[in-house]
Structure formats: structure tokens, C-alpha cells
Design an enzyme around this catalytic site. Structure first.
Site, PDB file in Angstrom:
ATOM      1  N   LYS A 129      -8.877  -1.848   5.431  1.00  0.00           N
ATOM      2  CA  LYS A 129      -8.986  -2.163   4.313  1.00  0.00           C
ATOM      3  C   LYS A 129      -8.095  -3.369   3.880  1.00  0.00           C
ATOM      4  CE  LYS A 129      -7.810   1.894   1.752  1.00  0.00           C
ATOM      5  NZ  LYS A 129      -8.051   3.195   2.627  1.00  0.00           N
ATOM      6  N   ASP A 136     -14.517   2.929   5.937  1.00  0.00           N
ATOM      7  CA  ASP A 136     -13.541   3.616   5.598  1.00  0.00           C
ATOM      8  C   ASP A 136     -13.827   4.531   4.374  1.00  0.00           C
ATOM      9  OD1 ASP A 136     -10.642   4.300   5.049  1.00  0.00           O
ATOM     10  OD2 ASP A 136     -10.875   3.186   3.492  1.00  0.00           O
ATOM     11  N   ARG A 155     -13.344  12.871   5.133  1.00  0.00           N
ATOM     12  CA  ARG A 155     -12.022  13.643   5.824  1.00  0.00           C
ATOM     13  C   ARG A 155     -11.342  14.312   4.330  1.00  0.00           C
ATOM     14  NH1 ARG A 155      -8.728   8.718   6.611  1.00  0.00           N
ATOM     15  NH2 ARG A 155      -6.709  10.198   6.695  1.00  0.00           N
ATOM     16  N   HIS A 174       0.863  -1.194  -0.132  1.00  0.00           N
ATOM     17  CA  HIS A 174      -0.114  -0.012   0.083  1.00  0.00           C
ATOM     18  C   HIS A 174       1.003   1.190  -0.005  1.00  0.00           C
ATOM     19  CE1 HIS A 174      -3.945   2.226   0.544  1.00  0.00           C
ATOM     20  NE2 HIS A 174      -2.947   3.046   1.531  1.00  0.00           N
ATOM     21  N   SER A 181      -7.709   3.728   8.505  1.00  0.00           N
ATOM     22  CA  SER A 181      -8.132   3.717   7.128  1.00  0.00           C
ATOM     23  C   SER A 181      -7.429   2.781   6.198  1.00  0.00           C
ATOM     24  CB  SER A 181      -7.890   5.047   6.473  1.00  0.00           C
ATOM     25  OG  SER A 181      -7.832   5.100   5.052  1.00  0.00           O
TER      26      SER A 181
HETATM   27  N1  URA Z   1      -4.613   6.024   2.078  1.00  0.00           N
HETATM   28  C1  URA Z   1      -5.521   5.611   2.682  1.00  0.00           C
HETATM   29  O1  URA Z   1      -6.004   4.326   2.371  1.00  0.00           O
HETATM   30  N2  URA Z   1      -6.120   6.245   3.688  1.00  0.00           N
HETATM   31  C2  URA Z   1      -5.607   7.429   4.133  1.00  0.00           C
HETATM   32  O2  URA Z   1      -6.226   7.945   4.864  1.00  0.00           O
HETATM   33  C3  URA Z   1      -4.307   7.804   3.499  1.00  0.00           C
HETATM   34  C4  URA Z   1      -3.845   7.249   2.591  1.00  0.00           C
END
Ligand code: URA
Length: 438
Positions: free
Chosen positions: A187, A161, A168, A82, A183
């Protein structure tokens, strides 16, 4: 539950219990807590933060807001990567098939870009026929059959999320360590991989602009990973200038995918190749598939050079319905027809002082969205040609622009002018890999 009391408690920095946080997120997911109260809660968290226990509870509640995939029957060790988001970051498009060719199973959920950052989902949308949304069982079947799949976060994976992130985004509460942690981890945990590698971007094109804050975020991510018994590694990478050359959707997809051909490792942009190798190797090492970083890097380079990754790429994209002309240099991807140029205003040594401005220049060409509901032009793009530390001459092209509409070029060039500074003295080049933690 009195939501106002919860908001006020957080406003005064009081620690919330796991039960209170669970009730709040469950109420929000069930549409019993309105957006305006959740927005106020998020702002209170932005100001007063959360303890490690609260962050863990928030992650857990968001994870439980939807389905959890069972990645245990995918026929190999599972891993995902990620990125916290940046400009020109197309690493996932190379890394997923590379990791698959090395024997990992990569079930990847991706998001869309917002503001100055690009999203993998938008890049994949540039591929004719590519299906971004698959039912969960089909998603897992593609991973099992081809080694990887990349889909959009569906409505039933960590839905809290999805909705909280959208709030946000419009309330100035994105750059907040506990909120980012919950967040990302909710996921990633819902999608089920055992190993997670985080590319924590740092610099003027990232949410975390300095390394100290990035380390704080890494520590929070690692703590949650430990609590869920996942193997987690963090690579801190520079995002003070675009990654690679292409910034845009079709152009980035082309740079990434054409770069996976055998030989692409030597001809592709050095920073993109290096970071892709580093992150894929981190996945292999963290998953325990290779004993150390050197062995992992050697394996990644071998599958790239031998063409195994190129085959994995074709198998994956085709399995998701994508139609690319694999034998053509341009893969059959369409790039916008109107071309422009941004040139160096003076001679000297270049510093990219505001990478975010390059992302905003793409938005000026209609290639990125400033609001969630904006439509984007997947064919618009910027080729970013220079790096911090380069010697440049007056009038030398620093970027090539592509758009559908000539009238957009001037606004994009104005943005780019704010991205660079030319110095009379040499400027040191930037390190790409800033640190590692696991
Ligand atoms: N990537 C995400 O999935 N969530 C965030 O809050 C920031 C970057």
C-alpha cells in the site's frame, strides 16, 4: 492453477515462483480463489515463512492488484510514515502537518484499529465533517495544496491487501514477517511517496514483542524498499507502555492536534513529542531535505515553535471537511461524560507489564473493536498517567477513564489491573528509541 497444490507446496516449505504467487493473488482479487483457500495459504506461510524472492513477489502482486497513484507532481519531495501499530499512537496526526510545514508532501493512507491497537482513521473519524475517503485526484490535490492529507485505503489501492489483512486478522496470521512486509509495502508503494519511514513498534503493545523479530521485519522491509528504488528508514520504538497520555479516539486527536500549537512541544507528553520529532526528522533526512539528523531535528522544532505546523494542520483538516474549534482548548471535540479512575493497588515502583491490556481496557469501554464489524464509541477514552519506573503510592490514580456507560468501568479496570505490576525495588525507566536502520 491448482490452489491446493500451491497450499501444499507452501505447507512443506517449498519456494513458490513469482508467477505462481502472481496467479494466486490475481485469482483471489478476482474472487476466483475463495477466502478459505487463501486463509489456508496464509496459515502455511505463517508456519513455513517465505524467502526474500517470494516476499518481493507477494508485495508486487498485491501492489498490482489495484491503482497506483502518481505522486510525482505534488510540488515537493514526497514522504510518508507507517507505524506497525500500538496503543496511544497518534503520531501521524502531528507528523503529517509538521512534515508538510518543513516542505515535504505527505500523501498518507491509514487504517483502522483492530483488537488492542488503535488506528489513525478511527481517530480522524472523531472530527465532525472530516472526509476519510476522497477520490484519488482530490486526495492528491489536498496534498498539493496543503502539504498533507490522510485518507483511508480506498477500494482501488492495493485491494488484495485490504482483503488479505481482514482474513489474517481472524485466522491468527497477523504476526508473520513476509505477510506484514507485503501488506505494508504494497500500500505504501501504491500511494507513491519516494521516502518511507517505518516506526517499528516493539514491546507488549506491539505485534513484534522482541527486538530480534523486529530487526528481521526491518530487514525484509528495507529489501523491498531497495527493489523499488525508494528511500526507506526504520526507527524501532518502544511499545511496552502507551504513547503519550490519551488512549481513545477523540482524546488522542485532541492530545495530538492541540499539542501542535506553538509551545505544545514543551507542554505535551515527553515521549509523544520525542518520537514525533524523531520520525519527522527521519523523513526529512531520508528524503535528503536536510543533511543530517541534528539539522532535521532543528527544522522540525522551529516549524513547531513558530506555529507553521499549527497552520498546516488547520489547512489540511479544513481541506478534508473537518470542523474543529481552533480557538478552544478542547477543539470542540466531544469526550464521553461518565468518568472513572484506576488507582495503584500498592505503593512501590511501577512496571507496565502488559501494554496490550490497556488497549483491551479501551475495548471494554467500547472505544476499540475486537471484530472488524464492531461499532466503536469515539468519545470513550483512557488517560494513562504513569510510566514504567515511576514511584507510586497506594490509591494514586494511574488512569482516568471516560465512557458513556458506568456499567463498563469495572471490566475496564480489571483489564488495567493486568497491565501493571508494582515492585518493592526501583524499576528502570524504558528507552523510547531502541534502534535505527536505513
Ligand atoms: N500494518 C499493516 O499495514 N499491515 C500489517 O500486516 C501489520 C501492520
Amino acid at each position: 492453477m491448482d490452489v491446493r497444490e500451491i497450499i501444499e507446496a507452501k505447507q512443506h516449505g517449498r519456494e513458490l515462483s513469482a508467477d505462481v504467487i502472481a496467479d494466486l493473488i490475481a485469482g483471489f482479487t478476482a474472487a476466483q480463489v475463495p477466502d478459505y483457500q487463501m486463509a489456508a495459504f496464509l496459515m502455511a506461510v505463517w508456519f513455513t515463512g517465505m524467502t526474500a524472492a517470494e516476499t518481493a513477489a507477494l508485495t508486487d502482486s498485491m501492489l498490482r492488484s489495484g491503482a497506483r497513484l502518481d505522486a510525482s507532481a505534488l510540488g515537493g519531495p514526497t514522504a510518508d510514515k507507517h507505524s506497525t501499530g500500538g496503543v496511544g499512537d497518534k503520531v501521524s496526526l502531528l507528523l503529517a502537518p509538521l512534515a508538510a510545514a518543513c516542505g515535504l508532501r505527505v500523501p498518507m493512507l491509514s487504517g483502522r484499529g483492530l483488537g488492542h491497537t488503535g488506528g489513525t482513521l478511527d481517530k480522524l473519524e472523531a472530527i465532525p465533517g472530516y472526509r476519510l475517503h476522497l477520490p484519488n485526484d482530490e486526495f492528491l490535490a489536498v496534498v498539493r495544496d496543503t502539504g498533507c492529507a490522510i485518507v483511508g485505503q480506498s477500494g482501488d489501492i492495493a485491494p488484495a491487501d485490504g482483503r488479505i489483512y481482514a482474513l489474517r486478522d481472524v485466522t491468527g496470521t497477523v504476526d508473520c514477517v513476509p505477510l506484514i512486509t507485503a501488506s505494508i509495502m504494497s500500500k505504501k508503494l501504491a500511494a507513491g511517496p519516494q521516502t518511507i519511514v517505518i516506526d517499528l513498534k516493539c514491546g507488549s503493545g506491539a505485534f513484534m514483542t522482541d527486538l530480534a523479530r523486529a530487526r528481521e521485519l526491518a530487514a525484509a522491509l528495507l529489501a523491498v524498499g531497495r527493489a523499488y528504488d525508494r528511500r526507506l528508514a526504520v526507527v524501532f520504538s518502544d511499545m511496552s507502555q502507551p504513547l503519550g497520555v490519551a488512549v481513545g479516539h477523540a482524546t488522542e486527536t485532541l492530545e495530538a492536534m492541540a499539542g501542535l500549537r506553538p509551545g505544545g512541544r514543551r507542554t505535551g507528553p515527553a515521549d509523544l513529542v520525542r518520537l514525533t520529532e524523531e520520525l519527522t526528522a527521519a523523513m526529512l533526512q531520508t528524503a535528503g531535505v536536510e543533511p543530517d539528523r541534528d539539522a532535521a531535528l532543528a527544522r522540525v522544532r522551529a516549524v513547531w515553535d513558530e506555529g507553521t505546523a499549527w497552520q498546516s494542520l488547520q489547512a489540511w483538516v479544513s481541506a478534508q471537511g473537518g470542523r474543529l474549534a481552533w480557538d478552544r482548548d478542547d477543539l470542540g471535540l466531544r469526550i464521553a461524560p461518565v468518568a472513572g479512575e484506576f488507582t495503584a493497588p500498592a505503593a512501590g515502583w511501577l512496571e507496565v507489564c502488559d501494554c496490550r491490556a490497556v488497549g483491551l481496557a479501551l475495548a471494554a469501554l467500547k472505544g476499540a473493536r475486537l471484530r472488524v464489524e464492531d461499532a466503536i464509541d469515539h468519545e470513550a477514552g483512557i488517560d494513562w498517567l504513569a510510566r514504567t519506573g515511576d514511584r507510586v503510592e497506594t490509591g494514586q490514580p494511574l488512569a482516568r477513564l471516560r465512557t458513556q456507560n458506568r456499567a463498563l468501568l469495572a471490566a475496564a479496570a480489571d483489564r488495567l489491573a493486568a497491565a501493571v505490576r508494582i515492585h518493592h525495588e526501583p524499576v528502570p525507566a524504558r528507552e523510547l528509541i531502541l534502534a535505527r536502520m536505513s
